[in-house]
Motif scaffolding. Sequence first.
Motif, PDB file in Angstrom:
ATOM      1  N   THR A 100       0.862  -1.176   0.000  1.00  0.00           N
ATOM      2  CA  THR A 100       0.000   0.000   0.000  1.00  0.00           C
ATOM      3  C   THR A 100       0.900   1.228   0.000  1.00  0.00           C
ATOM      4  N   PRO A 101       0.410   2.420  -0.364  1.00  0.00           N
ATOM      5  CA  PRO A 101       1.279   3.603  -0.385  1.00  0.00           C
ATOM      6  C   PRO A 101       1.902   3.904   0.976  1.00  0.00           C
ATOM      7  N   CYS A 102       3.189   4.231   0.949  1.00  0.00           N
ATOM      8  CA  CYS A 102       3.936   4.520   2.174  1.00  0.00           C
ATOM      9  C   CYS A 102       4.910   5.658   1.906  1.00  0.00           C
ATOM     10  N   TYR A 196      -1.593   8.336  -4.964  1.00  0.00           N
ATOM     11  CA  TYR A 196      -0.537   7.422  -5.404  1.00  0.00           C
ATOM     12  C   TYR A 196      -1.063   6.540  -6.535  1.00  0.00           C
ATOM     13  N   GLN A 198      -0.705   2.832  -8.424  1.00  0.00           N
ATOM     14  CA  GLN A 198      -0.212   1.469  -8.224  1.00  0.00           C
ATOM     15  C   GLN A 198       0.611   1.045  -9.429  1.00  0.00           C
ATOM     16  N   PHE A 204       4.039   1.454  -5.229  1.00  0.00           N
ATOM     17  CA  PHE A 204       3.155   2.592  -5.476  1.00  0.00           C
ATOM     18  C   PHE A 204       4.001   3.843  -5.664  1.00  0.00           C
ATOM     19  N   SER A 206       4.135   8.127  -6.115  1.00  0.00           N
ATOM     20  CA  SER A 206       3.381   9.353  -5.859  1.00  0.00           C
ATOM     21  C   SER A 206       3.029  10.031  -7.182  1.00  0.00           C
TER      22      SER A 206
END
Length: 272
Positions: A100-102, A196, A198, A204, A206
Amino acid sequence: MKKLYIFFLLCSILTACKKDVINQTVTDPKAGLQKISEVYALGISTKVELWAEKDLTTGHNQLFVTLYDSVSNQPITKALVKILPVMDMEMNGMYMSHSTPCLQPESSEVENTLFPFAVVFTMPGNTDQSKWSFDVTIKRDGQNKIGTAKLAVAVGASSPERVKMLTTTQGEKLVVSYYFPNPPKIGINDLEVIIYRQQDKMSFLSVDNFLLVMRPEMPAMGHGSPNNINPVHTKNGYYKGKVNFTMTGDWRINLDLVNAEQKNTIFFDLSF
């Protein structure tokens, strides 16, 4: 008389020193945070702690990593820290994983003993069939070894929903979330939108090329609000703007995501 004067002078000095010590009391940087998980990174003598502002839920979450030398128990103030969120799922006997976006820690130096980072969870996970964890990679300053740690976390569902998955007209898969730096109130509020794209199940990127048009409304009341400022991109997929809530109640924030190739519209509901 002279001895009495000296006595009072010493008392005054001691009192002043005591006040200075009180005034110099250092506030715990983790005050107001809650510990989510902790584990030891094997091979580099490091304890890893995970802290958050509140229970983790789907959408944007601000988190913090603290590192301690496991021998001296002293804080580690300089290290390269990388975090990979991982969702492990079991469905009908099949196992799969995705991320997942981080937003990674921006510096190798701590901010008052904390390494800040942020995660946008796309789904809840707190059962044996679906659970989140963080794979943390650490390289301490002055050491050649790289340590790893896995921190288990429970993620609940946000209500109303704070994150949306969007497949654009161009076929891109976007993760869109929002975040209020301060609790919403009547009047002008700072608002951040996070976008973000995928790339694959574990990656992911930005997104910085959207023009956002924001239209707040109260559907039940049949009105919107004036003096809103559309979010504009700052860095790392974060768009900052201002939204005006003219009263408490149920609001809907409509967002147009526009660039040269496409226009996509989503909305978020919230109450306060």
